[in-house]
Design a protein around this motif. Structure first.
Motif, PDB file in Angstrom:
ATOM      1  N   VAL A  12       0.845  -1.201   0.000  1.00 45.18           N
ATOM      2  CA  VAL A  12       0.000   0.000   0.000  1.00 45.18           C
ATOM      3  C   VAL A  12       0.877   1.247   0.000  1.00 45.18           C
ATOM      4  CG1 VAL A  12      -1.608   1.358   1.394  1.00 45.18           C
ATOM      5  CG2 VAL A  12      -2.025  -1.084   1.034  1.00 45.18           C
ATOM      6  N   ARG A  13       1.930   1.245   0.805  1.00 39.07           N
ATOM      7  CA  ARG A  13       2.836   2.406   0.843  1.00 39.07           C
ATOM      8  C   ARG A  13       3.586   2.570  -0.479  1.00 39.07           C
ATOM      9  NH1 ARG A  13       3.824   0.466   6.211  1.00 39.07           N
ATOM     10  NH2 ARG A  13       5.686  -0.646   5.447  1.00 39.07           N
ATOM     11  N   ALA A  14       4.006   1.453  -1.056  1.00 34.35           N
ATOM     12  CA  ALA A  14       4.858   1.513  -2.249  1.00 34.35           C
ATOM     13  C   ALA A  14       4.075   1.766  -3.528  1.00 34.35           C
ATOM     14  CB  ALA A  14       5.655   0.215  -2.382  1.00 34.35           C
ATOM     15  N   HIS A  15       2.856   1.222  -3.639  1.00 31.00           N
ATOM     16  CA  HIS A  15       2.153   1.227  -4.915  1.00 31.00           C
ATOM     17  C   HIS A  15       0.844   2.014  -4.922  1.00 31.00           C
ATOM     18  CE1 HIS A  15       5.075  -1.707  -6.207  1.00 31.00           C
ATOM     19  NE2 HIS A  15       4.724  -2.548  -5.242  1.00 31.00           N
ATOM     20  N   ALA A  16       0.378   2.461  -3.762  1.00 26.38           N
ATOM     21  CA  ALA A  16      -0.845   3.265  -3.662  1.00 26.38           C
ATOM     22  C   ALA A  16      -1.998   2.685  -4.476  1.00 26.38           C
ATOM     23  CB  ALA A  16      -0.569   4.703  -4.100  1.00 26.38           C
ATOM     24  N   PRO A  70      -2.539 -15.073   8.069  1.00 26.57           N
ATOM     25  CA  PRO A  70      -1.668 -15.684   9.082  1.00 26.57           C
ATOM     26  C   PRO A  70      -1.156 -14.700  10.132  1.00 26.57           C
ATOM     27  CG  PRO A  70      -1.080 -16.450   6.885  1.00 26.57           C
ATOM     28  CD  PRO A  70      -2.079 -15.352   6.706  1.00 26.57           C
ATOM     29  N   ASP A  71      -0.940 -13.457   9.752  1.00 22.48           N
ATOM     30  CA  ASP A  71      -0.369 -12.500  10.694  1.00 22.48           C
ATOM     31  C   ASP A  71      -1.373 -11.457  11.168  1.00 22.48           C
ATOM     32  OD1 ASP A  71      -0.524 -11.399   8.160  1.00 22.48           O
ATOM     33  OD2 ASP A  71       1.338 -10.253   8.338  1.00 22.48           O
ATOM     34  N   GLY A  72      -2.667 -11.726  11.001  1.00 22.65           N
ATOM     35  CA  GLY A  72      -3.628 -10.764  11.542  1.00 22.65           C
ATOM     36  C   GLY A  72      -4.982 -10.810  10.878  1.00 22.65           C
ATOM     37  N   ASP A  73      -5.785  -9.813  11.210  1.00 24.61           N
ATOM     38  CA  ASP A  73      -7.191  -9.724  10.810  1.00 24.61           C
ATOM     39  C   ASP A  73      -7.331  -8.787   9.613  1.00 24.61           C
ATOM     40  OD1 ASP A  73      -9.948  -8.896  10.691  1.00 24.61           O
ATOM     41  OD2 ASP A  73     -10.210  -9.672  12.713  1.00 24.61           O
ATOM     42  N   GLY A  74      -7.781  -9.339   8.485  1.00 26.07           N
ATOM     43  CA  GLY A  74      -7.941  -8.520   7.289  1.00 26.07           C
ATOM     44  C   GLY A  74      -8.977  -7.432   7.432  1.00 26.07           C
ATOM     45  N   VAL A  75     -10.026  -7.691   8.223  1.00 21.31           N
ATOM     46  CA  VAL A  75     -11.064  -6.681   8.431  1.00 21.31           C
ATOM     47  C   VAL A  75     -10.497  -5.482   9.193  1.00 21.31           C
ATOM     48  CG1 VAL A  75     -13.277  -6.211   9.533  1.00 21.31           C
ATOM     49  CG2 VAL A  75     -12.933  -8.364   8.297  1.00 21.31           C
ATOM     50  N   GLU A  76      -9.720  -5.749  10.238  1.00 21.43           N
ATOM     51  CA  GLU A  76      -9.083  -4.653  10.964  1.00 21.43           C
ATOM     52  C   GLU A  76      -8.132  -3.882  10.058  1.00 21.43           C
ATOM     53  OE1 GLU A  76      -7.166  -6.024  14.469  1.00 21.43           O
ATOM     54  OE2 GLU A  76      -9.033  -6.661  15.444  1.00 21.43           O
ATOM     55  N   PHE A  77      -7.480  -4.595   9.160  1.00 25.39           N
ATOM     56  CA  PHE A  77      -6.547  -3.948   8.234  1.00 25.39           C
ATOM     57  C   PHE A  77      -7.252  -2.935   7.351  1.00 25.39           C
ATOM     58  CE2 PHE A  77      -4.712  -4.161   3.880  1.00 25.39           C
ATOM     59  CZ  PHE A  77      -3.560  -3.425   4.129  1.00 25.39           C
ATOM     60  N   ILE A  78      -8.381  -3.333   6.733  1.00 20.70           N
ATOM     61  CA  ILE A  78      -9.045  -2.384   5.833  1.00 20.70           C
ATOM     62  C   ILE A  78      -9.639  -1.207   6.599  1.00 20.70           C
ATOM     63  CG2 ILE A  78      -9.524  -4.192   4.146  1.00 20.70           C
ATOM     64  CD1 ILE A  78     -12.502  -3.955   4.937  1.00 20.70           C
ATOM     65  N   ALA A  79      -9.974  -1.433   7.877  1.00 18.17           N
ATOM     66  CA  ALA A  79     -10.500  -0.329   8.683  1.00 18.17           C
ATOM     67  C   ALA A  79      -9.427   0.719   8.948  1.00 18.17           C
ATOM     68  CB  ALA A  79     -11.058  -0.847  10.003  1.00 18.17           C
ATOM     69  N   GLY A  80      -8.165   0.303   8.896  1.00 14.53           N
ATOM     70  CA  GLY A  80      -7.085   1.217   9.245  1.00 14.53           C
ATOM     71  C   GLY A  80      -6.377   1.856   8.072  1.00 14.53           C
ATOM     72  N   VAL A  81      -6.762   1.523   6.837  1.00 18.81           N
ATOM     73  CA  VAL A  81      -6.123   2.137   5.665  1.00 18.81           C
ATOM     74  C   VAL A  81      -7.163   2.942   4.889  1.00 18.81           C
ATOM     75  CG1 VAL A  81      -4.326   0.393   5.453  1.00 18.81           C
ATOM     76  CG2 VAL A  81      -6.497   0.058   4.256  1.00 18.81           C
ATOM     77  N   ASP A  82      -6.733   4.008   4.307  1.00 21.54           N
ATOM     78  CA  ASP A  82      -7.638   4.886   3.561  1.00 21.54           C
ATOM     79  C   ASP A  82      -7.684   4.448   2.094  1.00 21.54           C
ATOM     80  OD1 ASP A  82      -9.340   6.962   2.925  1.00 21.54           O
ATOM     81  OD2 ASP A  82      -7.733   8.445   2.726  1.00 21.54           O
ATOM     82  N   VAL A  83      -8.178   3.219   1.874  1.00 20.73           N
ATOM     83  CA  VAL A  83      -8.248   2.651   0.530  1.00 20.73           C
ATOM     84  C   VAL A  83      -9.557   1.883   0.409  1.00 20.73           C
ATOM     85  CG1 VAL A  83      -7.116   1.172  -1.187  1.00 20.73           C
ATOM     86  CG2 VAL A  83      -5.727   2.347   0.551  1.00 20.73           C
ATOM     87  N   ASP A  84     -10.224   1.994  -0.729  1.00 23.17           N
ATOM     88  CA  ASP A  84     -11.431   1.202  -0.964  1.00 23.17           C
ATOM     89  C   ASP A  84     -11.091  -0.284  -0.890  1.00 23.17           C
ATOM     90  OD1 ASP A  84     -12.826   3.530  -1.371  1.00 23.17           O
ATOM     91  OD2 ASP A  84     -12.870   3.366  -3.563  1.00 23.17           O
ATOM     92  N   ALA A  85     -12.053  -1.089  -0.428  1.00 29.05           N
ATOM     93  CA  ALA A  85     -11.750  -2.506  -0.246  1.00 29.05           C
ATOM     94  C   ALA A  85     -12.982  -3.382  -0.410  1.00 29.05           C
ATOM     95  CB  ALA A  85     -11.136  -2.746   1.135  1.00 29.05           C
ATOM     96  N   ALA A 102     -17.088  -6.489   8.758  1.00 31.53           N
ATOM     97  CA  ALA A 102     -16.498  -6.026   7.503  1.00 31.53           C
ATOM     98  C   ALA A 102     -17.219  -4.788   6.982  1.00 31.53           C
ATOM     99  CB  ALA A 102     -16.534  -7.138   6.462  1.00 31.53           C
ATOM    100  N   LEU A 103     -18.534  -4.789   7.070  1.00 29.45           N
ATOM    101  CA  LEU A 103     -19.298  -3.633   6.606  1.00 29.45           C
ATOM    102  C   LEU A 103     -19.011  -2.414   7.468  1.00 29.45           C
ATOM    103  CD1 LEU A 103     -22.716  -5.348   5.768  1.00 29.45           C
ATOM    104  CD2 LEU A 103     -20.868  -4.723   4.195  1.00 29.45           C
ATOM    105  N   ARG A 104     -18.905  -2.618   8.791  1.00 33.03           N
ATOM    106  CA  ARG A 104     -18.573  -1.493   9.678  1.00 33.03           C
ATOM    107  C   ARG A 104     -17.180  -0.957   9.381  1.00 33.03           C
ATOM    108  NH1 ARG A 104     -20.917  -4.712  13.816  1.00 33.03           N
ATOM    109  NH2 ARG A 104     -18.833  -5.269  14.568  1.00 33.03           N
ATOM    110  N   ALA A 105     -16.284  -1.848   8.952  1.00 36.85           N
ATOM    111  CA  ALA A 105     -14.915  -1.435   8.644  1.00 36.85           C
ATOM    112  C   ALA A 105     -14.821  -0.661   7.335  1.00 36.85           C
ATOM    113  CB  ALA A 105     -14.006  -2.660   8.587  1.00 36.85           C
ATOM    114  N   GLY A 106     -15.907  -0.682   6.553  1.00 35.63           N
ATOM    115  CA  GLY A 106     -15.927   0.078   5.307  1.00 35.63           C
ATOM    116  C   GLY A 106     -15.840  -0.751   4.043  1.00 35.63           C
ATOM    117  N   ALA A 107     -15.970  -2.071   4.140  1.00 37.61           N
ATOM    118  CA  ALA A 107     -15.928  -2.913   2.941  1.00 37.61           C
ATOM    119  C   ALA A 107     -17.052  -2.531   1.989  1.00 37.61           C
ATOM    120  CB  ALA A 107     -16.039  -4.387   3.316  1.00 37.61           C
ATOM    121  N   LEU A 108     -16.709  -2.329   0.723  1.00 37.08           N
ATOM    122  CA  LEU A 108     -17.705  -1.983  -0.288  1.00 37.08           C
ATOM    123  C   LEU A 108     -18.415  -3.213  -0.837  1.00 37.08           C
ATOM    124  CD1 LEU A 108     -15.747   0.760  -2.276  1.00 37.08           C
ATOM    125  CD2 LEU A 108     -17.469   1.072  -0.493  1.00 37.08           C
TER     126      LEU A 108
END
Length: 218
Positions: A46-50, A61-76, A91-97
């Protein structure tokens, strides 16, 4: 010409990630970035390719994908085998489209990507949006309540034929087809809600913008 929509797939299953990447690559107007298989790699990508859109598994394996999308300013979109209501709500609360349950047919993802592209196109303006535009964008993204198998009415078919490959106003379509402007506008709104035509705004020097219609191809 608008820039292609850059999509990053985040899935720990290498085969599944490759399949989803291939679906993205097959769609006009999209660019598929190299998939990643962990949240750590996703953060770096995300940092390298926007990317413009993330396709993320709910559990990695290393965490929760739903929490991840909640913390990044990117459509998901969330793509997951989890079908429990709690995960879907999270997922919906986290902003999943979109939330797609695995396994799904490639056509399902392709359709959602195409809807997303049309929604982005409608909202690609710096000007204030009218409620009608917001409602139409959400309808395009999530689909019409009307089954896709419902046949077009004879009037709608004539309107699409009259529209052809040109961009036109409701009044111009009405003149070509031989119907009233109000009838043309009503059917064009229905076709736009289904994603069969796109709505563009032409701004003049004063007054409200003119709605222009063009057939949605591809």
């Amino acid at each position: 010409m608008s820039q292609p929509i850059r999509v990053l797939v985040v899935d720990d299953d290498f085969r599944v990630a490759g399949l989803h990447r291939d679906v993205v690559a097959s769609r006009t107007g999209f660019t598929a970035l190299d998939p990643v298989h962990s949240l750590g790699a996703a953060r770096q990508a995300v940092r390298a390719h926007a990317p413009d859109l993330l396709l993320v598994d709910a559990f990695l394996p290393d965490g929760d994908g739903v929490e991840f999308i909640a913390g990044v300013d990117v459509d998901a979109f969330v793509l997951s085998a989890a079908t429990d209501a709690a995960t879907v709500r999270r997922a919906l609360r986290a902003g999943a489209l979109a939330y797609l349950t695995k396994p799904f047919d490639a056509r399902v993802l392709a359709e959602r990507l195409d809807r997303y592209a049309r929604m982005r196109n409608l909202l690609a303006t710096d000007r204030p949006l009218e409620q009608e535009q917001i409602d139409r964008a959400l309808t395009i993204l999530h689909g019409s309540a009307e089954p896709a198998s419902v046949a077009r009415s004879a009037t709608e078919q004539r309107i699409l034929e009259g529209l052809g490959d040109d961009e036109a106003s409701a009044a111009e379509v009405a003149e070509r087809v031989g119907i009233s402007r109000a009838t043309a506008q009503r059917h064009l709104a229905t076709l736009a809600a289904r994603g069969q035509v796109e709505v563009r705004l032409r701004y003049g020097t004063t007054g409200r913008p003119e709605h222009r219609y063009v057939s949605a191809r591809g």
